[in-house]
Write a protein that holds these residues in place. Structure first.
Motif, short mmCIF file in Angstrom:
data_model
loop_
_atom_site.label_atom_id
_atom_site.label_comp_id
_atom_site.label_asym_id
_atom_site.label_seq_id
_atom_site.Cartn_x
_atom_site.Cartn_y
_atom_site.Cartn_z
N LEU A 262 0.82 -1.20 0.00
CA LEU A 262 0.00 0.00 0.00
C LEU A 262 0.86 1.25 0.00
N ALA A 263 0.32 2.30 -0.59
CA ALA A 263 1.03 3.58 -0.62
C ALA A 263 1.10 4.14 0.80
N SER A 264 2.28 4.61 1.16
CA SER A 264 2.50 5.13 2.50
C SER A 264 1.99 6.56 2.63
N LYS A 265 1.49 6.87 3.82
CA LYS A 265 1.09 8.24 4.13
C LYS A 265 2.22 8.97 4.87
N ASP A 266 3.36 8.29 5.00
CA ASP A 266 4.46 8.86 5.78
C ASP A 266 5.52 9.53 4.92
N ILE A 267 5.34 9.53 3.60
CA ILE A 267 6.32 10.20 2.74
C ILE A 267 6.06 11.72 2.82
N PRO A 268 7.03 12.49 3.28
CA PRO A 268 6.80 13.92 3.50
C PRO A 268 6.43 14.65 2.20
N ILE A 269 5.52 15.62 2.34
CA ILE A 269 5.15 16.50 1.24
C ILE A 269 5.56 17.92 1.63
N ILE A 270 6.45 18.50 0.85
CA ILE A 270 6.98 19.84 1.13
C ILE A 270 6.25 20.85 0.26
N ASP A 271 5.70 21.87 0.87
CA ASP A 271 5.00 22.93 0.16
C ASP A 271 5.95 24.12 -0.01
N LEU A 272 6.28 24.45 -1.26
CA LEU A 272 7.23 25.53 -1.52
C LEU A 272 6.58 26.92 -1.56
N GLU A 273 5.28 26.99 -1.36
CA GLU A 273 4.65 28.31 -1.39
C GLU A 273 5.23 29.20 -0.30
N GLY A 274 5.62 30.41 -0.68
CA GLY A 274 6.23 31.35 0.27
C GLY A 274 7.71 31.14 0.45
N ILE A 275 8.36 30.47 -0.51
CA ILE A 275 9.77 30.14 -0.36
C ILE A 275 10.66 31.38 -0.26
N ASP A 276 10.25 32.48 -0.84
CA ASP A 276 11.07 33.70 -0.79
C ASP A 276 10.63 34.65 0.32
N GLY A 277 9.80 34.15 1.23
CA GLY A 277 9.32 34.97 2.33
C GLY A 277 9.74 34.42 3.67
N PRO A 278 8.99 34.74 4.71
CA PRO A 278 9.36 34.33 6.07
C PRO A 278 9.29 32.82 6.32
N ARG A 279 8.65 32.07 5.41
CA ARG A 279 8.56 30.61 5.59
C ARG A 279 9.83 29.88 5.14
N ARG A 280 10.77 30.59 4.56
CA ARG A 280 11.92 29.92 3.95
C ARG A 280 12.67 29.03 4.95
N PHE A 281 12.97 29.54 6.12
CA PHE A 281 13.71 28.74 7.11
C PHE A 281 12.93 27.48 7.46
N GLU A 282 11.62 27.63 7.67
CA GLU A 282 10.77 26.48 7.99
C GLU A 282 10.80 25.44 6.87
N ILE A 283 10.71 25.91 5.63
CA ILE A 283 10.72 24.99 4.48
C ILE A 283 12.05 24.24 4.41
#
Length: 342
Positions: free
Chosen positions: A37-58
């Protein structure tokens, strides 16, 4: 029953009822009949806001799977749905073209600018074949290679050219974010370390018995970084905690795999995912891979200035040396890297 170089699964075996013996793997290498079965544990990274304050978090979200399983998925990657859909359609149509239109691309020459082959480049020497056809060609700089690409389907060069450019931008962004996570200077991976770009398209027709064969062997990618557009049919699996985990194809999502050269440059801090492909008995599966690779003669070694860097684990080598060891050891990544460990 063997597969001649000038043929392909699609032309010869579109109605095959039983798996040819040369494609049946030894029991210990078969995927078996249990549904993975396909795993639900493979991380999904959202790049929205990559050039803003979310960059460190991403960056932190990217580094965690890069250090653990060596694979993650990305959304809001900047490549339009229209372009990804058009590109997939062109590759799918290419594999359904008459054999005479594809014949000039059949080749086992690694130096060919554009090559079409069955199973692996070692078809004549391998004990067991893999259930796939593959089209690979170089795509950077575009003007140096596009004239060697297929001219059919009619908009192949235009569409795949645009996709190659956008995919390169995306992967360079991923390298920049990974570099930030390792504490490297801006632009570390630009130039010779990411000079070569390949598109590698796998096509798997329906297989009579998926429990007995594989679409691709278990392996680590030897290059710098890889991305995969899966289409809409399951097949990719990653080895995680000793188990094979399926990765469901998700709309508008790329799979990203930090590869062997990133493991070395990070001095062993980043992982490189062991993955494979299983087959499907009902439908064809086409996937698009984009690989960035160092130039053949640049020295690759653990980077200076890593966060918490320790004694180097690897001596310097060229990508040409590594790839020779990799292919010479049946694409066994650990044996290849073992040749350069200190």
């Amino acid at each position: 029953m063997s597969m001649p170089l000038e043929g392909s699964h699609f032309e010869l075996w579109s109605n095959v009822q039983a798996l040819p013996e040369s494609y049946v793997f030894p029991p210990e290498r078969r995927p078996g009949t249990d549904e993975i079965l396909a795993s639900k544990d493979i991380p999904i990274i959202d790049l929205e806001g990559i050039d803003g304050p979310r960059r460190f978090e991403i960056v932190q979200h990217i580094m965690k799977p890069s250090q653990n399983c060596g694979l993650f998925q990305v959304i809001n990657h900047g490549v339009s749905r229209d372009l990804t859909d058009q590109t997939m359609r062109n590759f799918q149509e290419f594999f359904t073209l008459p054999a005479e239109l594809k014949a000039r691309f059949y080749s086992n020459d690694l130096n060919s600018s554009c090559r079409l082959y069955t199973s692996t480049l070692n078809y004549e020497k391998e004990d067991t074949h893999y259930w796939r056809d593959n089209l690979t060609h170089r795509c950077h700089p575009l003007e140096d290679h596009i004239d060697h690409w297929p001219e059919n389907p009619p908009d192949y060069r235009n569409v795949v050219g645009k996709y190659s450019i956008e995919a390169r931008k995306f992967l360079l962004t991923m390298l920049e974010l990974i570099g930030e996570g390792m504490g490297l200077e801006t632009g570390y991976f630009e130039g010779e370390l990411s000079k070569t770009q390949l598109v590698s398209v796998n096509h798997h027709i329906p297989c009579p018995d998926p429990s007995l064969t594989l679409g691709m062997p278990e392996h680590c990618d030897p290059n710098l970084i890889s991305m995969l557009q899966q289409g809409d049919v399951c097949g990719l699996q990653v080895l995680k905690d000793g188990r094979w985990i399926g990765i469901a194809p998700l709309r508008d999502t790329f799979v990203v795999i930090p590869s062997l050269q990133l493991r070395v440059i990070s001095n062993g801090k980043l992982a490189s995912a062991v993955h494979r492909v299983v087959t499907n008995s009902k439908v064809s599966r086409t996937t698009i891979g984009i690989f960035l690779t160092p130039s053949n003669d640049i020295e690759i070694r653990p980077a200076d200035g890593l966060h918490g860097s320790l004694t180097p684990m690897y001596r310097g080598y060229t990508y040409k040396e590594l790839f020779s060891r990799f292919t010479g050891n049946d694409c066994d990544a650990e044996k290849a890297l073992g040749c350069f460990k200190l």
